[in-house]
Write a protein that holds these residues in place. Sequence first.
Motif, PDB file in Angstrom:
ATOM      1  N   PHE A 130      68.426  32.032  32.058  1.00 23.25           N
ATOM      2  CA  PHE A 130      69.344  31.455  33.035  1.00 23.25           C
ATOM      3  C   PHE A 130      69.239  32.260  34.316  1.00 23.25           C
ATOM      4  CE2 PHE A 130      71.405  34.298  30.043  1.00 23.25           C
ATOM      5  CZ  PHE A 130      71.979  35.254  30.861  1.00 23.25           C
ATOM      6  N   ASN A 131      69.898  31.775  35.359  1.00 25.70           N
ATOM      7  CA  ASN A 131      69.845  32.414  36.667  1.00 25.70           C
ATOM      8  C   ASN A 131      70.976  33.437  36.771  1.00 25.70           C
ATOM      9  OD1 ASN A 131      69.908  33.011  39.482  1.00 25.70           O
ATOM     10  ND2 ASN A 131      68.874  31.065  39.886  1.00 25.70           N
ATOM     11  N   ALA A 132      70.616  34.708  36.865  1.00 25.97           N
ATOM     12  CA  ALA A 132      71.632  35.770  36.873  1.00 25.97           C
ATOM     13  C   ALA A 132      72.482  35.731  38.140  1.00 25.97           C
ATOM     14  CB  ALA A 132      70.956  37.140  36.745  1.00 25.97           C
ATOM     15  N   GLU A 133      71.904  35.321  39.297  1.00 25.88           N
ATOM     16  CA  GLU A 133      72.682  35.295  40.538  1.00 25.88           C
ATOM     17  C   GLU A 133      73.844  34.308  40.442  1.00 25.88           C
ATOM     18  OE1 GLU A 133      68.495  36.405  41.976  1.00 25.88           O
ATOM     19  OE2 GLU A 133      69.396  35.099  40.463  1.00 25.88           O
ATOM     20  N   PHE A 195      72.281  27.749  40.710  1.00 25.90           N
ATOM     21  CA  PHE A 195      72.979  27.156  39.577  1.00 25.90           C
ATOM     22  C   PHE A 195      72.161  26.059  38.898  1.00 25.90           C
ATOM     23  CE2 PHE A 195      76.001  28.927  42.529  1.00 25.90           C
ATOM     24  CZ  PHE A 195      76.845  29.660  41.703  1.00 25.90           C
ATOM     25  N   LEU A 196      70.865  26.027  39.179  1.00 28.06           N
ATOM     26  CA  LEU A 196      69.968  25.075  38.534  1.00 28.06           C
ATOM     27  C   LEU A 196      69.284  25.730  37.338  1.00 28.06           C
ATOM     28  CD1 LEU A 196      68.286  23.455  41.671  1.00 28.06           C
ATOM     29  CD2 LEU A 196      70.061  22.461  40.213  1.00 28.06           C
ATOM     30  N   PRO A 197      68.968  24.948  36.302  1.00 28.69           N
ATOM     31  CA  PRO A 197      68.238  25.513  35.153  1.00 28.69           C
ATOM     32  C   PRO A 197      66.887  26.062  35.587  1.00 28.69           C
ATOM     33  CG  PRO A 197      69.093  23.313  34.662  1.00 28.69           C
ATOM     34  CD  PRO A 197      69.271  23.518  36.130  1.00 28.69           C
ATOM     35  N   ILE A 198      66.406  27.050  34.851  1.00 33.15           N
ATOM     36  CA  ILE A 198      65.097  27.636  35.139  1.00 33.15           C
ATOM     37  C   ILE A 198      64.256  27.658  33.876  1.00 33.15           C
ATOM     38  CG2 ILE A 198      65.959  29.075  37.030  1.00 33.15           C
ATOM     39  CD1 ILE A 198      65.977  31.446  35.110  1.00 33.15           C
ATOM     40  N   THR A 199      62.935  27.742  34.080  1.00 31.38           N
ATOM     41  CA  THR A 199      62.017  27.848  32.956  1.00 31.38           C
ATOM     42  C   THR A 199      61.940  29.308  32.507  1.00 31.38           C
ATOM     43  OG1 THR A 199      60.094  28.269  34.362  1.00 31.38           O
ATOM     44  CG2 THR A 199      60.665  25.959  33.932  1.00 31.38           C
ATOM     45  N   GLY A 202      60.810  31.554  35.138  1.00 29.00           N
ATOM     46  CA  GLY A 202      61.678  31.753  36.281  1.00 29.00           C
ATOM     47  C   GLY A 202      61.614  30.667  37.326  1.00 29.00           C
ATOM     48  N   GLN A 203      60.923  29.559  37.046  1.00 27.62           N
ATOM     49  CA  GLN A 203      60.833  28.465  38.012  1.00 27.62           C
ATOM     50  C   GLN A 203      62.055  27.557  37.890  1.00 27.62           C
ATOM     51  OE1 GLN A 203      57.069  26.785  36.773  1.00 27.62           O
ATOM     52  NE2 GLN A 203      55.935  27.975  38.297  1.00 27.62           N
ATOM     53  N   VAL A 204      62.575  27.126  39.040  1.00 24.95           N
ATOM     54  CA  VAL A 204      63.764  26.277  39.056  1.00 24.95           C
ATOM     55  C   VAL A 204      63.397  24.861  38.631  1.00 24.95           C
ATOM     56  CG1 VAL A 204      65.531  25.244  40.544  1.00 24.95           C
ATOM     57  CG2 VAL A 204      64.924  27.648  40.816  1.00 24.95           C
ATOM     58  N   ILE A 205      64.231  24.267  37.786  1.00 26.97           N
ATOM     59  CA  ILE A 205      64.054  22.885  37.342  1.00 26.97           C
ATOM     60  C   ILE A 205      65.044  22.034  38.111  1.00 26.97           C
ATOM     61  CG2 ILE A 205      64.096  21.307  35.379  1.00 26.97           C
ATOM     62  CD1 ILE A 205      63.693  23.758  33.560  1.00 26.97           C
ATOM     63  N   ASP A 206      64.562  21.293  39.109  1.00 23.61           N
ATOM     64  CA  ASP A 206      65.456  20.519  39.968  1.00 23.61           C
ATOM     65  C   ASP A 206      65.536  19.059  39.550  1.00 23.61           C
ATOM     66  OD1 ASP A 206      67.209  19.967  41.934  1.00 23.61           O
ATOM     67  OD2 ASP A 206      65.850  20.265  43.614  1.00 23.61           O
ATOM     68  N   VAL A 207      64.657  18.626  38.660  1.00 29.08           N
ATOM     69  CA  VAL A 207      64.692  17.249  38.172  1.00 29.08           C
ATOM     70  C   VAL A 207      64.571  17.273  36.664  1.00 29.08           C
ATOM     71  CG1 VAL A 207      63.727  16.212  40.256  1.00 29.08           C
ATOM     72  CG2 VAL A 207      62.175  17.016  38.482  1.00 29.08           C
ATOM     73  N   VAL A 283      69.990  26.250  29.602  1.00 29.79           N
ATOM     74  CA  VAL A 283      71.094  27.185  29.373  1.00 29.79           C
ATOM     75  C   VAL A 283      71.950  27.345  30.623  1.00 29.79           C
ATOM     76  CG1 VAL A 283      71.679  29.542  28.663  1.00 29.79           C
ATOM     77  CG2 VAL A 283      69.737  28.378  27.632  1.00 29.79           C
ATOM     78  N   GLN A 284      71.340  27.272  31.796  1.00 25.64           N
ATOM     79  CA  GLN A 284      72.123  27.399  33.029  1.00 25.64           C
ATOM     80  C   GLN A 284      73.158  26.288  33.124  1.00 25.64           C
ATOM     81  OE1 GLN A 284      71.926  29.985  35.308  1.00 25.64           O
ATOM     82  NE2 GLN A 284      73.859  29.035  35.948  1.00 25.64           N
ATOM     83  N   THR A 285      72.791  25.076  32.712  1.00 23.33           N
ATOM     84  CA  THR A 285      73.754  23.981  32.702  1.00 23.33           C
ATOM     85  C   THR A 285      74.901  24.282  31.747  1.00 23.33           C
ATOM     86  OG1 THR A 285      72.009  22.380  33.230  1.00 23.33           O
ATOM     87  CG2 THR A 285      74.046  21.503  32.288  1.00 23.33           C
ATOM     88  N   SER A 286      74.579  24.849  30.585  1.00 23.88           N
ATOM     89  CA  SER A 286      75.618  25.230  29.619  1.00 23.88           C
ATOM     90  C   SER A 286      76.567  26.259  30.219  1.00 23.88           C
ATOM     91  CB  SER A 286      74.980  25.790  28.342  1.00 23.88           C
ATOM     92  OG  SER A 286      74.128  24.855  27.738  1.00 23.88           O
ATOM     93  N   LEU A 287      76.018  27.258  30.908  1.00 27.52           N
ATOM     94  CA  LEU A 287      76.851  28.297  31.510  1.00 27.52           C
ATOM     95  C   LEU A 287      77.659  27.750  32.685  1.00 27.52           C
ATOM     96  CD1 LEU A 287      74.402  31.347  31.403  1.00 27.52           C
ATOM     97  CD2 LEU A 287      76.198  30.719  29.780  1.00 27.52           C
TER      98      LEU A 287
END
Length: 366
Positions: A130-133, A195-199, A202-207, A283-287
């Motif tokens: 997930f994205n720590a920031e 706040f977007l999910p990442i792989t 560390g790449q952002v998943i925007d779609v 997981v970022q969506t879950s958080l």
Amino acid sequence: MIVPLRSLLTRWTAFVPVAAVVLLVLTWGRDLPGAMVALVTLILAGAVLAAVHHAEVVAHRVGEPFGSLVLAVAVTIIEVALIVTLMADGGAKSSTLARDTVFAAVMITCNGIVGVCLLVASLRHGLAVFNAEGTGAALATVATLATLSLVFPTFTTSKPGPEFSTAQLTFAALASLVLYGLFVTTQTVRHRDYFLPITHQGQVIDVDEHAHAPSARDARISLALLALALVGVVGLAKGVSPTIESGVEAAGMPQSVVGVIIALLVLLPETIAALRSARRDRVQTSLNLALGSAMASIGLTIPAVALASVWLSGPLVLGLGPTHMVLLVLTVVVSSLTVVPGRATPLQGGVHLVLFAAYLELAVTP
């Protein structure tokens, strides 16, 4: 005959929210016999599942992190209405209901939902990433809101007991609204990518590559049905609350357990939605769902209760006791250590779940 039946079964998510609202109208303010309580509970469970479905449709249409925000805010607004209604009906014993329900929401989201999502994602995908920031910003906001609203009243001296004076309550309400507004702006406008999910790289998943986004018409219909389902969930939960209170009293458990049960019922849609996202390695969506729900629960409940206290009789007790304060501090420390690396193993999920189990144990046997 088989085809219409199959079509009906596949469209149950449209019928159940309507049925829940109709049942709510028919049973509102009435003493329910055992058979009716069973029916209400069944429709309540169906409304929860329907709410999750429609929330996911809306979330898929608007994208993250707006989708998580829709469910968190929708559930919390109706949760606030439920708390104020029960406080208005409950007399002196309801003076701690807002505190108990809000603190239960914090423990359920920050330990229960976060723990089970980290555990499921890490077991299924090796690591929960997930994205720590973004997650760190959400956690800092939750910790500040919880301290301002639930810890400070225990130590203030302007009013006897763990209560705020009018000026202090007004400040806590305004601070809650300001912090929540700042967070929503950060989440949806200025730093949406946090706040977007990442792989795992560390790449952002925007779609979402797994399915086509629903049409605007379908999203509007789902949004309306989501609102109906949530009204049904909270309203029917209020309908069975006398049964819950009687069961809690008969079992010899403290009155604060009622707040725990209410929070568990109201947060069930978010729990299921967060768990589904964790299974899909989002997981970022879950958080976002978990911490956003905790934040909305405090940031919207405290101002609403402060406003309602103008006409509600009796004290408004917000301050936590020593045991719960220790649990809150431990939750913030453990959550911080979980968030910093930006990835978690089953151990972190297990630690959060043990904290949640400890909270439930201490709620039942303080």
